[in-house]
Every structure is written in structure tokens, then in C-alpha cells.
Design an enzyme around this catalytic site. Structure first.
Site, PDB file in Angstrom:
ATOM      1  N   CYS A 122     -17.154 -11.225  -0.190  1.00 41.51           N
ATOM      2  CA  CYS A 122     -17.261 -10.432   0.820  1.00 41.51           C
ATOM      3  C   CYS A 122     -16.086 -10.566   1.954  1.00 41.51           C
ATOM      4  CB  CYS A 122     -18.757 -10.765   1.764  1.00 41.51           C
ATOM      5  SG  CYS A 122     -20.070 -10.558   0.689  1.00 41.51           S
TER       6      CYS A 122
ATOM      7  N   CYS B 152     -21.479 -10.023  -3.528  1.00 41.14           N
ATOM      8  CA  CYS B 152     -20.922  -9.403  -2.395  1.00 41.14           C
ATOM      9  C   CYS B 152     -22.097  -8.455  -1.969  1.00 41.14           C
ATOM     10  CB  CYS B 152     -19.769  -8.682  -2.771  1.00 41.14           C
ATOM     11  SG  CYS B 152     -19.925  -7.326  -3.861  1.00 41.14           S
TER      12      CYS B 152
ATOM     13  N   CYS C 190     -22.297 -12.450   3.485  1.00 38.65           N
ATOM     14  CA  CYS C 190     -22.651 -12.527   2.306  1.00 38.65           C
ATOM     15  C   CYS C 190     -23.873 -12.892   1.923  1.00 38.65           C
ATOM     16  CB  CYS C 190     -21.526 -13.237   1.462  1.00 38.65           C
ATOM     17  SG  CYS C 190     -20.498 -12.089   0.368  1.00 38.65           S
TER      18      CYS C 190
END
Length: 143
Positions: free
Chosen positions: A82, A8, A89
Site C-alpha cells: 500500500c 493491498c 494496509c
């Protein structure tokens, strides 16, 4: 053996929770790590939410995805966690099994302490369910 990397933005909440759940439920048969584009510091709400499940992530370091890439890690899957609506991401070159799971970013949650915790719990529980599904059937998650 599955070797999963959860990625992330800051490696502060979602990817940390996913890594912890994966390693908890895989019970050593498979393993996971997590990393972010710009590692930050652990989100205290994520730490609290995971402790409610009996999992301590309070001492986990935050890691940079590009450092892991440079180390030449061998991975079977990269799972981006994400929020697809608002974030981009990181990618991980050379991995064919890249999966996206979109979760809201706890760092953007607002409200009272308890309101934020409630939102983080929802994300935590959703991540936990996705991780369990993935462990049960990793081939279903190919992109």
C-alpha cells in the site's frame, strides 16, 4: 520454501503485479498469492503494463485477505504494498514476517491514457526490482 502473500486495498494492481513477478522469477521454487481488504476488479492499466513484460494477469481473480486468513493458509511472509502516506494496509494475524513496501496506488493516477500508463510503468518497474531483491535475500526484509 517461501510462501508469500502480497496485500493491498483492492487486490487490483500493486499486489497483483507483485504476485505475478514473484511467481515468474521464483520459477516454482517458492510461491506467492495476493489479496486485498476490499477486492475490486483488475486495474486495466496494470494488466496492460504487465503484458508489456510478457506476463498475463488479465484472468487473475481478486481475492479478500480475510478469506485467505479464514482458510488457515500457511505463509512465510506477508508483504503490504500500500501507499503508506495515504492508505492503511491490512494486517495478517499470526505472521511474524510482515514487511511494508510503499507504492503509489495506480487507481488514483490522472492524466491522459499515456500519462497514466507511464506512472503505472514506474510502479510496475519498482515492484519488479523489489521482488527480485526479496527473492535474492528474503531475510533482509524482516521488519
Amino acid at each position: 520454501m517461501l510462501k508469500v502473500l502480497f496485500v493491498c486495498i483492492h487486490n487490483s494492481a500493486r499486489s497483483q503485479m507483485a504476485e505475478a513477478f514473484f511467481n515468474h522469477y521464483a520459477q516454482g521454487s517458492d510461491c506467492a498469492e495476493s489479496a486485498g481488504i476490499k477486492p475490486g476488479s483488475l486495474n486495466p492499466y496494470a494488466v496492460r503494463a504487465m503484458s508489456e513484460k510478457g506476463i498475463d494477469i488479465s484472468k487473475n481473480p481478486t481475492k479478500a485477505v480475510f478469506d485467505l486468513y479464514k482458510e488457515g493458509r500457511t505463509l512465510s511472509h506477508v508483504i503490504a504494498v500500500c501507499d503508506e502516506a495515504t492508505q492503511r494496509c491490512p494486517i495478517f494475524p499470526g505472521i511474524s514476517n510482515i514487511v511494508s513496501w510503499s507504492f503509489p496506488d495506480p487507481s488514483g493516477f490522472t492524466g491522459s491514457d499515456e500519462e497514466i500508463m507511464e506512472q503505472v510503468r514506474v510502479v510496475r518497474d519498482t515492484i519488479e526490482a523489489k521482488v527480485k531483491e526479496f527473492i535474492d535475500n528474503p531475510k533482509a526484509e524482516k521488519k
